[in-house]
Design a protein around this motif. Structure first.
Motif, PDB file in Angstrom:
ATOM      1  N   CYS A 161       3.340 -10.381   8.740  1.00 11.55           N
ATOM      2  CA  CYS A 161       3.026 -12.317   7.724  1.00 11.55           C
ATOM      3  C   CYS A 161       2.192 -11.851   6.496  1.00 11.55           C
ATOM      4  CB  CYS A 161       2.165 -12.138   9.039  1.00 11.55           C
ATOM      5  SG  CYS A 161       3.887 -12.649  10.212  1.00 11.55           S
ATOM      6  N   GLY A 162       1.498 -10.462   6.691  1.00  5.83           N
ATOM      7  CA  GLY A 162       0.595 -10.090   5.241  1.00  5.83           C
ATOM      8  C   GLY A 162      -0.550 -10.257   5.509  1.00  5.83           C
ATOM      9  N   TYR A 163      -1.039  -9.971   6.916  1.00  7.72           N
ATOM     10  CA  TYR A 163      -2.537  -9.940   7.125  1.00  7.72           C
ATOM     11  C   TYR A 163      -2.586  -8.412   7.696  1.00  7.72           C
ATOM     12  CZ  TYR A 163      -1.628 -14.784   7.703  1.00  7.72           C
ATOM     13  OH  TYR A 163      -1.423 -16.109   7.682  1.00  7.72           O
ATOM     14  N   PRO A 164      -2.143  -7.290   6.793  1.00  8.86           N
ATOM     15  CA  PRO A 164      -2.907  -5.905   7.190  1.00  8.86           C
ATOM     16  C   PRO A 164      -4.476  -5.802   7.596  1.00  8.86           C
ATOM     17  CG  PRO A 164      -2.809  -6.317   4.526  1.00  8.86           C
ATOM     18  CD  PRO A 164      -2.457  -7.977   5.345  1.00  8.86           C
ATOM     19  N   ALA A 198      -3.827  -3.562  -0.290  1.00  4.57           N
ATOM     20  CA  ALA A 198      -4.905  -4.643  -1.003  1.00  4.57           C
ATOM     21  C   ALA A 198      -4.630  -4.712  -2.282  1.00  4.57           C
ATOM     22  CB  ALA A 198      -6.437  -4.299  -1.204  1.00  4.57           C
ATOM     23  N   ALA A 199      -3.617  -3.714  -3.136  1.00  8.71           N
ATOM     24  CA  ALA A 199      -2.882  -3.910  -4.498  1.00  8.71           C
ATOM     25  C   ALA A 199      -1.714  -4.444  -3.886  1.00  8.71           C
ATOM     26  CB  ALA A 199      -3.033  -1.997  -4.419  1.00  8.71           C
ATOM     27  N   ILE A 200      -0.499  -3.567  -3.088  1.00  8.03           N
ATOM     28  CA  ILE A 200       0.518  -4.111  -3.417  1.00  8.03           C
ATOM     29  C   ILE A 200       1.054  -5.003  -1.748  1.00  8.03           C
ATOM     30  CG2 ILE A 200       1.430  -2.472  -4.629  1.00  8.03           C
ATOM     31  CD1 ILE A 200       2.439  -0.434  -2.530  1.00  8.03           C
ATOM     32  N   GLY A 201       0.472  -5.137  -0.673  1.00  9.02           N
ATOM     33  CA  GLY A 201       0.995  -6.311   0.768  1.00  9.02           C
ATOM     34  C   GLY A 201       1.450  -5.368   0.915  1.00  9.02           C
TER      35      GLY A 201
END
Length: 625
Positions: A444-447, A526-529
């Motif tokens: 979901c984009g919450y690494p 942080a750079a590419i998700g």
């Protein structure tokens, strides 16, 4: 965004796009506001992260003008061709009332952006959910993904149900975009993160990853006080644990809305914070969006500014016609809740946080509550925003503080926010939820996520010492050890015998060994998700791992298989094709399932053998500021 780590992207890719007159339509518009109509050269990440057009490029860091007409013509033709080739698979429903159906192939599995139900995914049977106003006490994304590369996304909530052969989406509050950009879960997730929640290029404070975190909640519950906070911190260091972030939880303050240290329990808070800093800790404080009506001066002032959610008594009531705050029921009683669509509420809350930083040296905040159900239908906001949007507005405060933590969130994928799982009980059942729920965080984009507290975060689970399970605490620590973050709350040196305490310390030491890799993966995220921890299906599609929920991949090369069942001397491990190396150097052939013994102090993990491994590309440079 003070203090965040900014990724310096090395690779430049050039895309032509005439800047429209309405620059507000362009992500990164602050960069473009003074640039005339021309075409731009964007700094983009490596590893093929093309976005083709600026509206898909939220990570703009450098741009410059070019003026060669021949070059411009060439680029125009190139982009048009690429656009026509790349986007035939995307469809969009513009009719909010339309029912959208996604047909599932035989064996196609489904995940959805409901973090607290991650352990149910991929869904084994029928499932339904209304995303409006219900985050189920955890993060929420308006997202659906499948193992065959399909997706659905909307900027607003929708209802959906999954039956045996299709997904049915109804009552969307905005257009729903669907598509099939590939044939795997990873391909669908990569497309969706690039286009709808692209990585910001920034990290939360790296101490959240580099060391264990410590939260005072389980040890002190509703009796947070200076003496016991310092005692807890000394216990950490004296028992051989590394200092890290320490979070002082609820009741450090005088009252909800009166964000001052309680003078009786904290006689000298500045001295306490200074001592904690000297011991090597950074200090976070618990905060929430509620204000107690008992604090008459604060309550009356904010009420006069209509900074609270207002009470709706009839369907004809409007924000202009009403002035009485809605009293909201939450886990600590009834309070007024701040309406963050009102600039007066935002300004007041920002001033409270800034004062704590300036007066006491506080390093960051644990932002609790903010759940959608605290903004019910009988509430009126100045901005006429949905409960989901209120949840998202609360999350905006964390962007000002690299040390932050959230449990409830809406549509903040790709941002430098630390996201925690919903409180887990002291039980083996809840331990088994950690891997699938944490995997869903990454999808979901919450690494930058934390699997709640080691041993469980529900304080009532620790009221009866006779129910404490020492094995469970050890296995929980091992499960955390190679996840993006690990967090203690109950003091292991207080509740464990020597053998179990040594096993927990061994798990912390193992994390220390892998910290450089975890940090590298955090920078890549942080750079590419790219998710830091991934499901077996994400990394090895088509090998029968769709339903695997008790193993995970740390990056591309480390397979982790914690013990999650009480009392078993061994567990089965399914290795993907290829060769896999144990910590002892033994090579195991993949494509097979092994039954392996697991000692109390042992966490099973395997490294993809060197001829099979994919090195994490070291193409990102960190700029500290």
């Amino acid at each position: 965004m003070r203090g965040h780590q900014l990724i310096d992207l090395e690779i430049l890719e050039v895309h032509y796009f005439p800047i429209p007159e309405n620059r507000e339509d362009i992500p990164g518009r602050r960069v473009l506001k003074n640039i005339p109509e021309a075409f731009l050269i964007f700094a983009m990440p490596a590893a093929g992260e093309n976005r083709l057009l600026p509206q898909y490029c939220a990570k703009i860091q450098r741009c410059c003008l070019a003026s060669n007409q021949r070059f411009r013509t060439m680029l125009t033709r190139l982009v048009i061709c690429l656009f026509l080739v790349a986007f035939p698979f995307i469809s969009q429903s513009q009719n909010k009332a339309e029912t959208i159906k996604i047909t599932l192939a035989a064996g196609e599995k489904v995940w959805a952006g409901i973090i607290n139900d991650g352990h149910l995914m991929p869904f084994a049977g029928d499932y339904s959910m209304d995303l409006y106003g219900n985050n189920k006490s955890n993060q929420l994304q308006p997202l659906i993904l499948t193992s065959k590369g399909q997706f659905a996304w909307s900027e607003q909530p929708f209802k959906f149900e999954i039956t045996g052969s299709e997904i049915i989406i109804t009552d969307p509050y905005n257009a729903v975009v669907t598509g099939k950009p590939g044939n795997t879960l990873a391909e669908a997730q990569k497309y969706i993160r690039q286009h709808y929640f692209p990585a910001s290029g920034m990290l939360p404070d790296t101490l959240l990853f580099a060391r264990p975190q410590y939260n005072t909640w389980i040890e002190l519950t509703y009796n947070q006080n200076q003496a016991d906070v310092l005692k807890y911190a000394r216990g950490i260091v004296d028992n051989g644990f590394p200092p890290g972030v320490i979070m002082i939880d609820d009741t450090w303050q005088e009252d909800y809305g009166l964000w001052q240290f309680h003078p009786g329990r904290f006689p000298n808070p500045k001295e306490m914070v200074d001592k904690l800093h000297q011991m090597g800790f950074k200090v976070m404080l618990w905060v929430c969006p509620f204000v107690s009506a008992d604090q008459a001066m604060i309550y009356n002032k904010l009420s006069g500014e209509k900074a609270f959610l207002l009470e709706r008594k009839s369907e004809t009531d409007t924000w202009e016609s009403q002035s009485k705050p809605l009293m909201v029921e939450w886990w600590n009683g009834q309070s007024a809740v701040l309406d963050f669509s009102n600039p007066a509420a935002v300004d007041w809350f920002n001033r409270q946080l800034s004062r704590l930083v300036n007066d006491y040296g506080i390093d960051g905040f644990k932002f609790d509550a903010g759940d959608m159900y605290f903004y019910p239908a009988n509430g009126i906001s100045q901005g006429n925003v949905t409960p989901n949007e209120q949840c998202g507005l609360f999350a905006q405060f964390g962007l000002n503080y690299p040390l932050n933590e959230y449990r409830a969130c809406w549509k903040m994928g790709g941002q430098p926010l630390a996201q925690r799982l919903q409180d887990k009980a002291h039980s083996w059942g809840d331990l088994q939820k950690l891997i699938p729920n944490m995997i869903l965080e990454g999808l979901c984009g919450y690494p930058f996520s934390c699997p709640d507290m080691i041993g469980g975060g529900e304080w009532t689970s620790f009221l009866d010492p006779s129910t404490l399970d020492q094995d469970l605490v050890v296995r929980s620590a091992q499960c955390h050890a190679l996840m993006p973050m690990m967090q203690f709350s109950v003091a292991p040196w207080r509740i464990l015998d020597n053998a179990h305490l040594d096993a927990v310390k061994k798990a912390v030491a193992l994390r220390g060994k892998f910290t450089p890799l975890i940090m590298q993966l955090a920078r890549e995220a942080a750079a590419i998700g790219e998710p830091i921890m991934k499901s077996m299906e994400y990394e090895f599609p088509g090998q029968g791992f769709e339903n695997n929920k008790d193993q995970f991949m740390l990056g591309h090369n480390i397979l982790v298989a914690p013990m999650l069942v009480k009392g078993k001397p061994s567990r089965s491990v399914a290795l993907p094709s290829g060769k896999w190396k144990t910590p002892e150097g033994k090579i195991l052939k993949g494509g097979k399932t092994y039954e392996l013994p697991v000692a109390l102090d042992q966490l099973l993990y395997f490294e993809k053998a060197s001829d099979e491994s994919r090195r994490v590309a070291d193409v990102y440079q960190i700029s500290w500021y």
